[in-house]
Design a protein around this motif. Structure first.
Motif, PDB file in Angstrom:
ATOM      1  N   UNK A  29    -101.254 -48.937 -58.551  1.00 29.70           N
ATOM      2  CA  UNK A  29    -100.479 -50.123 -58.930  1.00 29.70           C
ATOM      3  C   UNK A  29     -99.001 -49.776 -59.099  1.00 29.70           C
ATOM      4  N   UNK A  30     -98.742 -48.624 -59.694  1.00 25.89           N
ATOM      5  CA  UNK A  30     -97.353 -48.187 -59.863  1.00 25.89           C
ATOM      6  C   UNK A  30     -96.734 -47.850 -58.504  1.00 25.89           C
ATOM      7  N   UNK A  31     -97.536 -47.318 -57.593  1.00 32.91           N
ATOM      8  CA  UNK A  31     -97.030 -47.041 -56.248  1.00 32.91           C
ATOM      9  C   UNK A  31     -96.601 -48.333 -55.563  1.00 32.91           C
ATOM     10  N   UNK A  32     -97.401 -49.388 -55.689  1.00 36.34           N
ATOM     11  CA  UNK A  32     -97.034 -50.666 -55.081  1.00 36.34           C
ATOM     12  C   UNK A  32     -95.707 -51.199 -55.631  1.00 36.34           C
ATOM     13  N   UNK A  33     -95.433 -50.863 -56.883  1.00 34.81           N
ATOM     14  CA  UNK A  33     -94.180 -51.304 -57.506  1.00 34.81           C
ATOM     15  C   UNK A  33     -93.008 -50.403 -57.139  1.00 34.81           C
ATOM     16  N   UNK A  34     -93.272 -49.370 -56.329  1.00 38.75           N
ATOM     17  CA  UNK A  34     -92.204 -48.479 -55.891  1.00 38.75           C
ATOM     18  C   UNK A  34     -91.861 -47.385 -56.878  1.00 38.75           C
ATOM     19  N   UNK A  35     -92.746 -47.147 -57.859  1.00 41.57           N
ATOM     20  CA  UNK A  35     -92.409 -46.189 -58.902  1.00 41.57           C
ATOM     21  C   UNK A  35     -92.865 -44.780 -58.653  1.00 41.57           C
ATOM     22  N   UNK A  36     -93.759 -44.578 -57.669  1.00 40.88           N
ATOM     23  CA  UNK A  36     -94.342 -43.251 -57.492  1.00 40.88           C
ATOM     24  C   UNK A  36     -95.046 -43.221 -56.136  1.00 40.88           C
ATOM     25  N   UNK A  37     -95.340 -42.042 -55.611  1.00 42.86           N
ATOM     26  CA  UNK A  37     -96.112 -41.911 -54.376  1.00 42.86           C
ATOM     27  C   UNK A  37     -97.472 -41.311 -54.707  1.00 42.86           C
ATOM     28  N   UNK A  38     -98.541 -41.934 -54.213  1.00 49.77           N
ATOM     29  CA  UNK A  38     -99.910 -41.489 -54.484  1.00 49.77           C
ATOM     30  C   UNK A  38    -100.488 -40.846 -53.230  1.00 49.77           C
ATOM     31  N   UNK A 176    -106.090 -54.930 -63.778  1.00 48.38           N
ATOM     32  CA  UNK A 176    -104.687 -54.625 -64.046  1.00 48.38           C
ATOM     33  C   UNK A 176    -103.805 -55.804 -63.682  1.00 48.38           C
ATOM     34  N   UNK A 177    -102.916 -56.145 -64.575  1.00 48.93           N
ATOM     35  CA  UNK A 177    -101.870 -57.093 -64.223  1.00 48.93           C
ATOM     36  C   UNK A 177    -100.806 -56.347 -63.426  1.00 48.93           C
ATOM     37  N   UNK A 178     -99.812 -57.042 -62.956  1.00 47.82           N
ATOM     38  CA  UNK A 178     -98.759 -56.373 -62.181  1.00 47.82           C
ATOM     39  C   UNK A 178     -98.124 -55.274 -63.009  1.00 47.82           C
ATOM     40  N   UNK A 179     -97.951 -54.113 -62.385  1.00 50.23           N
ATOM     41  CA  UNK A 179     -97.307 -52.979 -63.034  1.00 50.23           C
ATOM     42  C   UNK A 179     -95.899 -52.849 -62.467  1.00 50.23           C
TER      43      UNK A 179
END
Length: 555
Positions: A29-38, A176-179
């Motif tokens: 979810x954090x990856x989709x928000x551009x915060x990290x690469x999984x 999960x709601x939007x992260x």
């Protein structure tokens, strides 16, 4: 996950599991928000080394997320390598809550401390209660995550692995709601960068009045070793994965020269950087009573100090200037090294190619054909792979005989070379290279190739690296397998001279006859075979991604 990203962590490696599902889903979810690469790896052993490779390239820890039980234990080889080589890593292990421990519950063991002294920071996060997580607890967890990043990156000691063990009760996750990713101004990219704070003094060294100094650059010494050697007027004895295997003072054949009384016998001071592991001659030199040893403390868990009497320092500052005697000292070493290497087989005579004499031109063509049909030996293989690798590429060398051959053969060139020399095991070499390739492709627009040069047993030891989920991106990797049908490195052991050949074959060299082509194509990779020098030249420049090149070795 969000707090790790705020602290400068850019990558999370996940292996699937039930107990860790909340962590995995939060990461994507954090990856989709551009915060990290999984990055998803199908088993934990390869995941650990993939995370190691990411950290080698980025110089910042990756999180590696596992479920409970043996999944955590499968990270141990990568954790040990990271510890001994000073590579940052954060293990995030999902766990059972306290009430399920000690009663024989499924997939439950003691996970905090499972890595013993190989991790510098361990924190156990209790499972939340039915009342959820309040603001105070949430703030405390965020603080702990930041502590883990600091420990892994070397804020409080040597860089290396840290562990967060997080317990979960059922239900194990919720919708999960939007992260949201952290705003750019909240991300401290420098916080997670690897650093080495030794608390040791800087050594002021002057070029010796009567030149007798050498600079020894072991694994991960870095480019500073080349500078120090130049400023001291000293020969540079740089291992192939030192990061300093280049420059005017480089001595490639340092091993044989250290054995020579006219060269090694005259050394009276050695400046050591990095972690030398590829020769017996270097520790023998450093243990001599007549040699002063100055060691720059590296990132690994232990200082490199074979004599236990080295002067440990944080850095070297050269004072004073060199003169003609220093240039002569270096020149003798460099000239002897070049003479020992020789020109090799120069191959066909290019003048004959341009000759007006038809017989001369025919001779050139015969020599050219003979060269291209020549079987490949280790030296040819090492030099060929080295020759096609450039600064925008990466080269990973396995702990096989081939790295030692490369170390004593390849010319100086300023390229990025990695080898898992913390414990020098054959574990996870291809997985490490895949992690390096993944990081390289996110930071380099030009898109270099990551090449892996290994022996057949090192290749077989990490077959899990070749298995990737269909939803994951592929990476530009060449895996070059020098196949000598077993563990050739053991043929050089002293015991081989007195042990029956059959016992050596069965117990040490362990010959194998795996069909490499069927294995790699079955795992979805391209396959090439290079039995001659001509084949090798052609396939090394093949633009295919995800290719395994098998090279049957002639020696």
């Amino acid at each position: 996950m969000q707090e790790a990203a705020r602290a400068g962590v850019t990558d999370v490696v996940v292996s699937p599991g039930s107990r860790s599902q909340a962590l995995a889903l939060a990461a994507v979810a954090l990856e989709r928000a551009g915060g990290i690469t999984v990055h998803v790896r199908l088993d934990e052993r390869t995941a650990g080394f993939f995370a190691l490779g990411l950290a080698v390239e980025t110089s910042r820890p990756a999180l590696v997320v596992t479920t409970s039980g043996t999944a955590v234990a499968n990270l141990h080889p990568a954790v040990l390598e990271a510890h001994h080589s000073g590579v940052p890593m954060i293990v995030v292990s999902a766990d059972r809550p306290g009430e399920l421990r000690g009663i024989g519950s499924n997939q439950t063991t003691v996970q905090p401390g499972i890595f013993a002294h190989a991790v510098s920071f361990v924190h156990e996060v209790e499972a939340p209660t039915a009342h959820g997580v309040d603001d105070t607890t949430r703030a405390a967890i965020r603080a702990v995550v930041r502590q883990a990043v600091a420990a892994a990156s070397g804020h409080t000691g040597q860089p290396g692995p840290a562990q967060l063990d997080i317990a979960f009760r059922e239900p194990l996750s919720a919708t999960l709601t939007d992260v949201a990713g952290a705003p750019d101004e909240e991300i401290d990219t420098a916080f997670a960068a690897r650093r080495v704070h030794t608390g040791l003094p800087v050594a002021d060294l002057a070029p010796d009045d009567e030149p007798a100094t050498v600079v020894i650059a072991g694994h991960d010494a870095g480019e500073d070793a080349e500078r120090i050697a130049w400023e001291l007027g000293a020969p540079l004895l740089a291992e192939v994965s030192s990061g300093a295997h280049f420059g005017r003072n480089l001595v490639v054949t340092y091993r044989r020269l250290l054995r020579d009384p006219d060269f090694g016998g005259r050394v009276r001071r050695a400046v050591v950087l990095g972690h030398p592991t590829l020769s017996r001659e270097v520790p023998a030199l450093l243990q001599r009573d007549d040699v002063e040893v100055v060691t720059v403390r590296g990132a690994g868990a232990d200082p490199y100090d074979p004599s236990r009497a080295s002067r440990l320092v944080s850095d070297v500052r050269v004072t004073g200037r060199t003169g003609p005697a220093h240039r002569a000292w270096v020149g003798r070493w460099v000239a002897a090294s070049r003479a020992a290497l020789g020109g090799g087989d120069a191959g066909p005579d290019l003048d004959a190619k341009r000759s007006a004499d038809r017989a001369e031109r025919n001779r050139f063509l015969k020599d050219e054909v003979a060269l291209r049909r020549r079987p490949v030996d280790r030296a040819m293989l090492a030099e060929a792979v080295w020759g096609v690798t450039w600064p925008h590429d990466r080269l990973v060398l396995g702990a096989s005989q081939i790295i030692r051959v490369a170390d004593e053969r390849v010319a100086g060139k300023k390229i990025r070379v990695h080898a898992n020399r913390g414990l020098a095991g054959i574990d996870g070499t291809v997985s490490t290279a895949l992690g390096i390739a993944a990081a390289l492709e996110t930071t380099q627009a030009a898109g270099g190739t990551t090449r892996v040069l290994v022996g057949d047993l090192t290749f077989l030891h990490d077959l899990g690296a070749f298995v990737t989920g269909t939803e994951e991106p592929t990476h530009r990797v060449q895996v070059v397998v020098g196949n000598d049908v077993g563990g050739a490195i053991f043929r050089g052991l002293e015991v081989a001279e007195t042990t029956p050949a059959a016992d050596m074959r069965r117990m040490m060299t362990t010959p194998q006859h795996v069909d490499v082509e069927r294995v790699v194509t079955g795992l979805g990779w391209e396959y090439r075979r290079a039995a001659t020098w001509g084949d090798l030249e052609r396939v090394l420049t093949d633009p295919a991604d995800r290719v395994v090149i098998e090279v049957p070795l002639a020696d």
